[in-house]
Write a protein that holds these residues in place. Structure first.
Motif, PDB file in Angstrom:
ATOM      1  N   PHE A  21      -4.170   3.697 -35.748  1.00  0.00           N
ATOM      2  CA  PHE A  21      -3.832   2.633 -34.811  1.00  0.00           C
ATOM      3  C   PHE A  21      -3.845   1.269 -35.510  1.00  0.00           C
ATOM      4  N   ALA A  22      -3.027   0.373 -34.994  1.00  0.00           N
ATOM      5  CA  ALA A  22      -2.935  -0.962 -35.589  1.00  0.00           C
ATOM      6  C   ALA A  22      -2.751  -2.002 -34.494  1.00  0.00           C
ATOM      7  N   PRO A  23      -3.264  -3.209 -34.696  1.00  0.00           N
ATOM      8  CA  PRO A  23      -3.107  -4.269 -33.687  1.00  0.00           C
ATOM      9  C   PRO A  23      -1.703  -4.847 -33.693  1.00  0.00           C
ATOM     10  N   LEU A  24      -1.405  -5.591 -32.657  1.00  0.00           N
ATOM     11  CA  LEU A  24      -0.125  -6.269 -32.548  1.00  0.00           C
ATOM     12  C   LEU A  24      -0.070  -7.433 -33.539  1.00  0.00           C
ATOM     13  N   PRO A  25       0.988  -7.516 -34.353  1.00  0.00           N
ATOM     14  CA  PRO A  25       1.106  -8.669 -35.261  1.00  0.00           C
ATOM     15  C   PRO A  25       1.160  -9.982 -34.498  1.00  0.00           C
ATOM     16  N   ASP A  26       0.710 -11.035 -35.144  1.00  0.00           N
ATOM     17  CA  ASP A  26       0.721 -12.362 -34.528  1.00  0.00           C
ATOM     18  C   ASP A  26       2.136 -12.771 -34.120  1.00  0.00           C
ATOM     19  N   SER A  87      10.274  -0.963 -28.269  1.00  0.00           N
ATOM     20  CA  SER A  87       9.963  -0.352 -26.979  1.00  0.00           C
ATOM     21  C   SER A  87       9.526   1.085 -27.195  1.00  0.00           C
ATOM     22  N   CYS A  88       8.697   1.580 -26.283  1.00  0.00           N
ATOM     23  CA  CYS A  88       8.262   2.979 -26.323  1.00  0.00           C
ATOM     24  C   CYS A  88       7.660   3.336 -24.974  1.00  0.00           C
ATOM     25  N   THR A  89       7.791   4.606 -24.593  1.00  0.00           N
ATOM     26  CA  THR A  89       7.185   5.057 -23.347  1.00  0.00           C
ATOM     27  C   THR A  89       6.531   6.413 -23.536  1.00  0.00           C
ATOM     28  N   LEU A  90       5.550   6.687 -22.696  1.00  0.00           N
ATOM     29  CA  LEU A  90       4.904   7.993 -22.636  1.00  0.00           C
ATOM     30  C   LEU A  90       5.361   8.635 -21.335  1.00  0.00           C
ATOM     31  N   TRP A  91       5.964   9.804 -21.422  1.00  0.00           N
ATOM     32  CA  TRP A  91       6.677  10.368 -20.286  1.00  0.00           C
ATOM     33  C   TRP A  91       6.322  11.838 -20.120  1.00  0.00           C
ATOM     34  N   GLU A  92       6.074  12.253 -18.900  1.00  0.00           N
ATOM     35  CA  GLU A  92       5.784  13.664 -18.629  1.00  0.00           C
ATOM     36  C   GLU A  92       7.106  14.420 -18.486  1.00  0.00           C
ATOM     37  N   ALA A  93       7.746  14.677 -19.633  1.00  0.00           N
ATOM     38  CA  ALA A  93       9.050  15.336 -19.616  1.00  0.00           C
ATOM     39  C   ALA A  93       8.946  16.782 -19.150  1.00  0.00           C
ATOM     40  N   LEU A 114       5.861  -3.157 -36.388  1.00  0.00           N
ATOM     41  CA  LEU A 114       5.999  -3.115 -34.937  1.00  0.00           C
ATOM     42  C   LEU A 114       6.036  -1.683 -34.405  1.00  0.00           C
ATOM     43  N   GLY A 115       6.595  -0.754 -35.178  1.00  0.00           N
ATOM     44  CA  GLY A 115       6.595   0.636 -34.750  1.00  0.00           C
ATOM     45  C   GLY A 115       5.183   1.173 -34.611  1.00  0.00           C
ATOM     46  N   ARG A 116       4.347   0.867 -35.592  1.00  0.00           N
ATOM     47  CA  ARG A 116       2.955   1.312 -35.532  1.00  0.00           C
ATOM     48  C   ARG A 116       2.218   0.625 -34.379  1.00  0.00           C
ATOM     49  N   ALA A 117       2.497  -0.644 -34.172  1.00  0.00           N
ATOM     50  CA  ALA A 117       1.813  -1.373 -33.105  1.00  0.00           C
ATOM     51  C   ALA A 117       2.188  -0.828 -31.730  1.00  0.00           C
ATOM     52  N   ILE A 118       3.482  -0.570 -31.499  1.00  0.00           N
ATOM     53  CA  ILE A 118       3.866  -0.131 -30.161  1.00  0.00           C
ATOM     54  C   ILE A 118       3.504   1.328 -29.925  1.00  0.00           C
ATOM     55  N   LEU A 119       3.468   2.150 -30.982  1.00  0.00           N
ATOM     56  CA  LEU A 119       2.984   3.519 -30.804  1.00  0.00           C
ATOM     57  C   LEU A 119       1.487   3.509 -30.521  1.00  0.00           C
ATOM     58  N   THR A 120       0.770   2.585 -31.131  1.00  0.00           N
ATOM     59  CA  THR A 120      -0.652   2.404 -30.813  1.00  0.00           C
ATOM     60  C   THR A 120      -0.825   2.048 -29.342  1.00  0.00           C
ATOM     61  N   LYS A 121      -0.044   1.080 -28.870  1.00  0.00           N
ATOM     62  CA  LYS A 121      -0.127   0.671 -27.466  1.00  0.00           C
ATOM     63  C   LYS A 121       0.178   1.839 -26.537  1.00  0.00           C
ATOM     64  N   LEU A 123      -0.241   5.069 -27.081  1.00  0.00           N
ATOM     65  CA  LEU A 123      -1.188   6.184 -27.141  1.00  0.00           C
ATOM     66  C   LEU A 123      -2.652   5.775 -27.026  1.00  0.00           C
ATOM     67  N   GLU A 124      -2.937   4.478 -26.945  1.00  0.00           N
ATOM     68  CA  GLU A 124      -4.329   4.031 -27.037  1.00  0.00           C
ATOM     69  C   GLU A 124      -5.205   4.563 -25.906  1.00  0.00           C
ATOM     70  N   ASN A 125      -4.638   4.822 -24.754  1.00  0.00           N
ATOM     71  CA  ASN A 125      -5.420   5.349 -23.627  1.00  0.00           C
ATOM     72  C   ASN A 125      -5.140   6.827 -23.363  1.00  0.00           C
ATOM     73  N   HIS A 126      -4.443   7.452 -24.304  1.00  0.00           N
ATOM     74  CA  HIS A 126      -4.101   8.867 -24.135  1.00  0.00           C
ATOM     75  C   HIS A 126      -5.072   9.730 -24.935  1.00  0.00           C
ATOM     76  N   HIS A 127      -5.527  10.795 -24.318  1.00  0.00           N
ATOM     77  CA  HIS A 127      -6.410  11.743 -24.997  1.00  0.00           C
ATOM     78  C   HIS A 127      -5.850  13.144 -24.809  1.00  0.00           C
ATOM     79  N   GLY A 128      -5.793  13.890 -25.886  1.00  0.00           N
ATOM     80  CA  GLY A 128      -5.273  15.247 -25.810  1.00  0.00           C
ATOM     81  C   GLY A 128      -3.876  15.366 -26.367  1.00  0.00           C
ATOM     82  N   GLU A 129      -3.241  16.486 -26.063  1.00  0.00           N
ATOM     83  CA  GLU A 129      -1.956  16.819 -26.650  1.00  0.00           C
ATOM     84  C   GLU A 129      -0.857  15.831 -26.264  1.00  0.00           C
ATOM     85  N   VAL A 130       0.078  15.659 -27.189  1.00  0.00           N
ATOM     86  CA  VAL A 130       1.270  14.864 -26.907  1.00  0.00           C
ATOM     87  C   VAL A 130       2.393  15.406 -27.794  1.00  0.00           C
ATOM     88  N   PHE A 131       3.597  15.395 -27.268  1.00  0.00           N
ATOM     89  CA  PHE A 131       4.752  15.960 -27.956  1.00  0.00           C
ATOM     90  C   PHE A 131       5.828  14.901 -28.117  1.00  0.00           C
TER      91      PHE A 131
END
Length: 203
Positions: A21-26, A87-93, A114-121, A123-131
């Motif tokens: 995980f990484a923080p959002l750049p300034d 942009s990125c979303t977590l979706w129950e496909a 920015l890719g690492r930052a938004i993927l962090t955002k 998944l930061e509250n997600h626990h368990g499997e993700v596809f």
């Protein structure tokens, strides 16, 4: 640059790797998705790609609009001033299974974390499997996914789609950096997800 074929690739993560995980750049800020920002999202998806506006608008109306109230904490937009940079979303496909969808960094902002930052955002509250579903042209993103704990699935068919991993591995070996290619990991698809992917699909 070698011509990269269009093909299906599938990745699975048992548990996101928090050390990646990484923080959002300034200078950037997050906004949650709202229908008022749909044009920004469409413009981002079209940037540097062959995506068409009518297809993206139709996709949103068919898949996302009926459930738009669920997006407040699940669809993240990363802005530089008034410009949507990622942009990125977590979706129950698939019922019971979360997937990473529509991860995109505007070409003008690539290489700035920015890719690492938004993927962090995402998944930061997600626990368990993700596809996720990806393609060989996204080989740079695959390096990022690997850092977060994703592995490539090896099953020849996943749900209703053929998995082209065997065909495209030689291509990936040529277009990825040697270190990134060596770090790729592989696994069979978990049985529960195979069963879910063969049923109702929300995309």
């Amino acid at each position: 640059m070698e011509k990269i074929p269009e093909a299906n690739l599938f990745m699975w993560c048992e548990q996101p790797v928090r050390d990646a995980f990484a923080p959002l750049p300034d200078g950037f800020r997050y906004r949650s998705f709202s229908p008022a920002l749909l044009d920004d999202w469409i413009d981002l998806q079209m940037a540097g790609s062959a995506e068409e506006r009518e297809y993206l608008l139709s996709y949103y109306r068919r898949v996302y609009e009926p459930l738009a109230e669920n997006f407040t904490d699940r669809w993240h937009l990363l802005y530089d001033g008034e410009t949507l940079a990622a942009s990125c979303t977590l979706w129950e496909a698939y019922p019971g299974y979360e997937t990473v969808h529509w991860l995109k960094v505007h070409p003008l902002y690539e290489g700035r974390g920015l890719g690492r930052a938004i993927l962090t955002k995402t998944l930061e509250n997600h626990h368990g499997e993700v596809f996720l579903h990806t393609q060989p042209a996204s080989f740079r993103a695959m390096k990022l996914y690997t850092d977060f704990g994703f592995v490539l699935l090896t099953d020849p068919v996943i749900g209703r789609r053929e998995n082209h991993l065997t065909d495209v591995l030689p291509v990936l070996s040529r277009v990825m950096t040697p270190a990134s290619y060596r770090n790729l990991r592989f696994a069979c698809c978990p049985k529960g997800f195979l069963e879910a992917a063969g049923g109702e699909i929300r995309f």
